[in-house]
Scaffold this motif. Structure first.
Motif, PDB file in Angstrom:
ATOM      1  N   VAL A 107     -18.787  -8.538   0.348  1.00 30.30           N
ATOM      2  CA  VAL A 107     -19.704  -8.349   1.474  1.00 30.30           C
ATOM      3  C   VAL A 107     -20.522  -7.079   1.287  1.00 30.30           C
ATOM      4  O   VAL A 107     -21.682  -6.996   1.703  1.00 30.30           O
ATOM      5  CB  VAL A 107     -18.910  -8.295   2.802  1.00 30.30           C
ATOM      6  N   TYR A 108     -19.932  -6.084   0.641  1.00 30.34           N
ATOM      7  CA  TYR A 108     -20.551  -4.758   0.513  1.00 30.34           C
ATOM      8  C   TYR A 108     -21.634  -4.682  -0.559  1.00 30.34           C
ATOM      9  O   TYR A 108     -22.637  -3.984  -0.387  1.00 30.34           O
ATOM     10  CB  TYR A 108     -19.448  -3.749   0.206  1.00 30.34           C
ATOM     11  N   LYS A 113     -22.544   4.120  -6.123  1.00 36.33           N
ATOM     12  CA  LYS A 113     -21.559   3.555  -7.046  1.00 36.33           C
ATOM     13  C   LYS A 113     -20.205   4.241  -6.868  1.00 36.33           C
ATOM     14  O   LYS A 113     -19.148   3.615  -6.981  1.00 36.33           O
ATOM     15  CB  LYS A 113     -22.028   3.712  -8.493  1.00 36.33           C
ATOM     16  N   LEU A 114     -20.246   5.550  -6.569  1.00 40.37           N
ATOM     17  CA  LEU A 114     -19.006   6.287  -6.346  1.00 40.37           C
ATOM     18  C   LEU A 114     -18.248   5.728  -5.153  1.00 40.37           C
ATOM     19  O   LEU A 114     -17.010   5.720  -5.138  1.00 40.37           O
ATOM     20  CB  LEU A 114     -19.307   7.768  -6.128  1.00 40.37           C
ATOM     21  N   SER A 115     -18.978   5.217  -4.138  1.00 35.50           N
ATOM     22  CA  SER A 115     -18.302   4.641  -2.971  1.00 35.50           C
ATOM     23  C   SER A 115     -17.448   3.448  -3.361  1.00 35.50           C
ATOM     24  O   SER A 115     -16.357   3.244  -2.804  1.00 35.50           O
ATOM     25  CB  SER A 115     -19.334   4.238  -1.911  1.00 35.50           C
ATOM     26  N   LEU A 130     -18.511   7.403   1.828  1.00 33.42           N
ATOM     27  CA  LEU A 130     -17.512   7.632   0.783  1.00 33.42           C
ATOM     28  C   LEU A 130     -16.108   7.723   1.390  1.00 33.42           C
ATOM     29  O   LEU A 130     -15.156   7.130   0.867  1.00 33.42           O
ATOM     30  CB  LEU A 130     -17.842   8.912   0.016  1.00 33.42           C
ATOM     31  N   ALA A 131     -15.980   8.465   2.515  1.00 27.10           N
ATOM     32  CA  ALA A 131     -14.669   8.600   3.150  1.00 27.10           C
ATOM     33  C   ALA A 131     -14.183   7.256   3.692  1.00 27.10           C
ATOM     34  O   ALA A 131     -13.010   6.892   3.521  1.00 27.10           O
ATOM     35  CB  ALA A 131     -14.752   9.631   4.284  1.00 27.10           C
ATOM     36  N   GLY A 132     -15.079   6.511   4.330  1.00 28.15           N
ATOM     37  CA  GLY A 132     -14.695   5.216   4.886  1.00 28.15           C
ATOM     38  C   GLY A 132     -14.245   4.243   3.817  1.00 28.15           C
ATOM     39  O   GLY A 132     -13.244   3.524   3.999  1.00 28.15           O
ATOM     40  N   ARG A 133     -14.956   4.221   2.681  1.00 25.76           N
ATOM     41  CA  ARG A 133     -14.576   3.301   1.607  1.00 25.76           C
ATOM     42  C   ARG A 133     -13.234   3.682   0.994  1.00 25.76           C
ATOM     43  O   ARG A 133     -12.436   2.818   0.629  1.00 25.76           O
ATOM     44  CB  ARG A 133     -15.661   3.274   0.527  1.00 25.76           C
ATOM     45  N   TYR A 186     -13.279   3.235  -3.490  1.00 22.27           N
ATOM     46  CA  TYR A 186     -12.554   2.090  -2.923  1.00 22.27           C
ATOM     47  C   TYR A 186     -11.531   1.566  -3.927  1.00 22.27           C
ATOM     48  O   TYR A 186     -10.368   1.338  -3.580  1.00 22.27           O
ATOM     49  CB  TYR A 186     -13.548   0.993  -2.550  1.00 22.27           C
ATOM     50  N   PHE A 187     -11.975   1.390  -5.190  1.00 21.72           N
ATOM     51  CA  PHE A 187     -11.052   0.939  -6.229  1.00 21.72           C
ATOM     52  C   PHE A 187      -9.907   1.927  -6.394  1.00 21.72           C
ATOM     53  O   PHE A 187      -8.738   1.549  -6.517  1.00 21.72           O
ATOM     54  CB  PHE A 187     -11.784   0.808  -7.570  1.00 21.72           C
TER      55      PHE A 187
END
Length: 391
Positions: free
Chosen positions: A23-24, A43-45, A97-100, A49-50
């Motif tokens: 979805v993202y 891309k860092l986000s 970034l924090a949310g991911r 997440y990974f």
């Protein structure tokens, strides 16, 4: 639980990770513009997440062994919903970034508990059949994810992407509260540091576990890693719109669905090892075609997605039997084994995503890193065959 309930809940939990990416991804180029940031930051986000997903699995697995599959699922899915809300209310890229990262930590419980719950109750061909059926059901969510994400982005803006994740995570949380039954006997000693280290050390040094995990780390890890590259390749290089990208990604998940259905059709006529051989062959051929097409042809939708489809078909063919084989010898620590397997799998995606940042061109990174990961899966399979014959 019944085989049907285990399958449906397993698919729902396993889908948390892929759907959160599917979805993202259409929103990634838009987020670059919305926050006035760089492609590298967005891309860092996905890499965060990974990373959160991969590392948190090492805790989610033992927590599910210590407190039960149900309690672990409820706790981690609550974290996932909170992370989705943080991202939805982001005022700058740092909140994204924090949310991911928080989302990844929460989503880590999905595949861990799904695989462990299957291992708790079923073994052999029955377990492989359930994992295959989970794959068929699972294909629907990621197949629709990019399309739904692209349409929501075009209609309601980037915040709607994360609100969709809130809704999906909330639905999964309610399912765990009201439908998921406990499948293991909780053992609090599994969370003791010494026991934890001893368990993971024993798993990582056992080739019966390590080599199947590396097969998944190379093949499925490549599927995750290319999620950090394909939006920029297909939207910025090939020239698709976010909505066209979402529709185009149906080719990838359609290939996964086709592979899962094909495996179910022939499972009565071929053995598990034969299915893995066929799947690994598709991954190797797809990786080779991907490398050649990127470095020798001008990029088009077909030159990019045909090799992706071949690899994805192979992943669907090999993964049920590889997961079953890798977990078969570890019934007492199924949660930890499932977690470490998931860590290696997601860790492959995380490492591939980070490696992509070393390339100036997303097309070059895609045509170099993803084939290398597919070839790693092939090499791990050959090593597994060699070791199995000697045992």
């Amino acid at each position: 639980m019944s085989e049907r309930r285990t399958t449906v809940l397993g698919a729902l939990l396993t889908a948390i990770g892929p759907i959160s990416m599917a979805v993202y991804t259409p929103a990634m180029p838009e987020l670059v513009r919305a926050f006035g940031t760089t492609e590298a930051a967005i891309k860092l986000s996905l890499s965060l997440y990974f990373g959160g997903f991969a590392i948190a699995q090492l805790l989610a697995g033992p927590v599910s062994d210590a407190f039960g599959r149900r309690a672990a699922s409820i706790a981690f899915l609550t974290i996932y919903v909170l992370g989705s809300l943080v991202a939805a209310m982001a005022i700058d890229v740092n909140w994204i970034l924090a949310g991911r990262l928080i989302q990844g930590i929460g989503a880590s419980v999905g595949v861990t508990v799904a695989r462990a719950a299957v291992r708790d109750q079923f073994t052999g061909e029955r377990a492989s059949r359930i994992m295959n059926m989970i794959g068929i059901i699972l294909a629907i969510g990621p197949a629709l994810g990019p399309t739904i994400g692209g349409l929501a982005l075009s209609t309601f803006g980037w915040q709607s992407i994360f609100l969709l994740m809130v809704a999906f995570g909330g639905g999964a949380l309610l399912a765990c509260i009201f439908v998921l039954k406990e499948t293991t006997v909780p053992d609090r000693s599994r969370l003791q540091p010494v026991t934890l280290v001893r368990t993971y050390a024993g798993l990582i040094t056992d080739l019966r576990f390590l080599l199947p995990s590396l097969i998944l780390g190379g093949s499925i890890g490549a599927l995750y890693a290319q999620g950090t590259m394909l939006p920029f390749v297909l939207i910025n290089v090939v020239g698709l719109s976010p909505t066209e990208f979402g529709l185009g990604m149906l080719a990838q998940t359609g290939s996964y669905l086709a592979g899962s259905i094909a495996l179910r059709t022939v499972s009565g006529r071929i053995s598990g090892p034969a299915a893995v051989s066929i799947g690994v062959s598709f991954c190797g051929v797809g990786g080779l075609l991907m490398f050649l097409s990127v470095h020798l042809l001008s990029p088009t939708f077909l030159s990019i997605m045909v090799p992706v489809g071949i690899c994805t078909f192979g992943i669907a063919f090999l993964s049920p039997h590889v997961v079953t084989a890798g977990l078969a010898a570890f019934p007492r620590t199924a949660g930890s084994a499932s977690a470490l397997m998931g860590f290696i799998q997601m860790g492959g995606g995380f490492a591939g995503g980070l490696a992509a940042a070393a390339f100036a061109s997303p097309l070059t990174s895609f045509g170099t890193i993803i084939p290398a990961m597919e070839f790693t899966a092939v090499a791990s399979y050959l090593a597994y065959r060699f070791v199995s014959k000697r045992q």
